[in-house]
Design a protein around this motif. Structure first.
Motif, PDB file in Angstrom:
ATOM      1  N   ARG A 267      -2.410   5.906   7.407  1.00  0.00           N
ATOM      2  CA  ARG A 267      -0.968   6.138   7.338  1.00  0.00           C
ATOM      3  C   ARG A 267      -0.226   5.295   8.380  1.00  0.00           C
ATOM      4  O   ARG A 267       0.829   4.743   8.089  1.00  0.00           O
ATOM      5  N   LEU A 268      -0.769   5.190   9.597  1.00  0.00           N
ATOM      6  CA  LEU A 268      -0.156   4.345  10.628  1.00  0.00           C
ATOM      7  C   LEU A 268      -0.050   2.899  10.166  1.00  0.00           C
ATOM      8  O   LEU A 268       0.870   2.185  10.533  1.00  0.00           O
ATOM      9  N   ASN A 269      -1.029   2.463   9.371  1.00  0.00           N
ATOM     10  CA  ASN A 269      -1.044   1.094   8.845  1.00  0.00           C
ATOM     11  C   ASN A 269      -0.290   0.980   7.522  1.00  0.00           C
ATOM     12  O   ASN A 269      -0.337  -0.059   6.880  1.00  0.00           O
ATOM     13  N   GLU A 270       0.361   2.076   7.124  1.00  0.00           N
ATOM     14  CA  GLU A 270       1.128   2.120   5.882  1.00  0.00           C
ATOM     15  C   GLU A 270       0.280   1.725   4.674  1.00  0.00           C
ATOM     16  O   GLU A 270       0.677   0.939   3.816  1.00  0.00           O
ATOM     17  N   GLN A 271      -0.937   2.302   4.629  1.00  0.00           N
ATOM     18  CA  GLN A 271      -1.875   2.029   3.554  1.00  0.00           C
ATOM     19  C   GLN A 271      -2.417   3.339   2.999  1.00  0.00           C
ATOM     20  O   GLN A 271      -2.458   4.346   3.694  1.00  0.00           O
TER      21      GLN A 271
ATOM     22  N   HIS B 170       4.556   1.978  16.790  1.00  0.00           N
ATOM     23  CA  HIS B 170       4.795   3.410  16.632  1.00  0.00           C
ATOM     24  C   HIS B 170       3.567   4.268  16.957  1.00  0.00           C
ATOM     25  O   HIS B 170       3.614   5.486  16.865  1.00  0.00           O
ATOM     26  N   ASN B 171       2.475   3.646  17.395  1.00  0.00           N
ATOM     27  CA  ASN B 171       1.267   4.391  17.749  1.00  0.00           C
ATOM     28  C   ASN B 171       1.260   4.640  19.264  1.00  0.00           C
ATOM     29  O   ASN B 171       0.487   4.054  20.014  1.00  0.00           O
ATOM     30  N   VAL B 172       2.138   5.519  19.686  1.00  0.00           N
ATOM     31  CA  VAL B 172       2.332   5.805  21.111  1.00  0.00           C
ATOM     32  C   VAL B 172       1.069   6.380  21.747  1.00  0.00           C
ATOM     33  O   VAL B 172       0.712   6.025  22.866  1.00  0.00           O
ATOM     34  N   ARG B 173       0.387   7.242  21.039  1.00  0.00           N
ATOM     35  CA  ARG B 173      -0.838   7.850  21.579  1.00  0.00           C
ATOM     36  C   ARG B 173      -1.890   6.781  21.887  1.00  0.00           C
ATOM     37  O   ARG B 173      -2.523   6.807  22.938  1.00  0.00           O
TER      38      ARG B 173
END
Length: 155
Positions: A25-29, A117-120
């Motif tokens: 999801r972070l990679n929009e896939q 957007h991957n702050v963690r």
């Protein structure tokens, strides 16, 4: 146990990647797209791809480019710990092992890209000594923050 990926690991790698919904999801896939892209990367020449197993199951993977063709540094292209194990400290332990066994022997400067957007993830890498260097675009067209870590070797 950390060891280099072989073709026999492909079914286990595919299964592992199909369960990494957060990272996909972070990679929009979709997880299928995420799986296919990363299996292809693991099987490409020029990288050291690692499978990390505990009790026979894949719990993490890492993909290293030992010498970047432009800057000459080692790039950690992928480091994924099973999302069910986030927050357990396993990522820290595994990263330390990967760095010591597979990164230190080859380079004194490491780089990686973190999605903005991957702050963690960015906090994790900064705790491990990485600092922001610049923004960049990956070969897949994604904008990333490039983080760099320079080792000082004892004389």
């Amino acid at each position: 146990m950390i060891r280099p990926y072989t073709a026999e690991d492909r079914p286990a790698l595919e299964d592992f990647l199909m369960h990494q919904h957060i990272f996909a999801r972070l990679n929009e896939q979709s997880v299928e797209m995420f799986r296919d892209e990363n299996v292809a990367d693991f099987e490409a020449d020029g990288t050291v791809s690692l499978i990390i197993r505990e009790d026979g199951r894949v719990v993490a993977i890492a993909d290293l480019l030992k010498r970047h063709p432009v800057d000459g540094s080692l790039w950690l292209g992928l480091f994924i710990v099973d999302e069910t194990l986030h927050g357990t400290g396993l990522a820290q332990t595994l990263y330390e092992q990967v760095e010591e066994e597979y990164m230190h022997p080859y380079q004194t400067e490491f780089r990686l890209g973190v999605l903005p957007h991957n702050v963690r993830a960015r906090r994790f890498w900064e705790r491990n000594g990485y600092v922001y260097e610049k923004d960049s675009i990956t070969n897949k067209g994604l904008r990333v923050h490039v983080l760099k870590k320079r080792l000082i070797r004892p004389e």
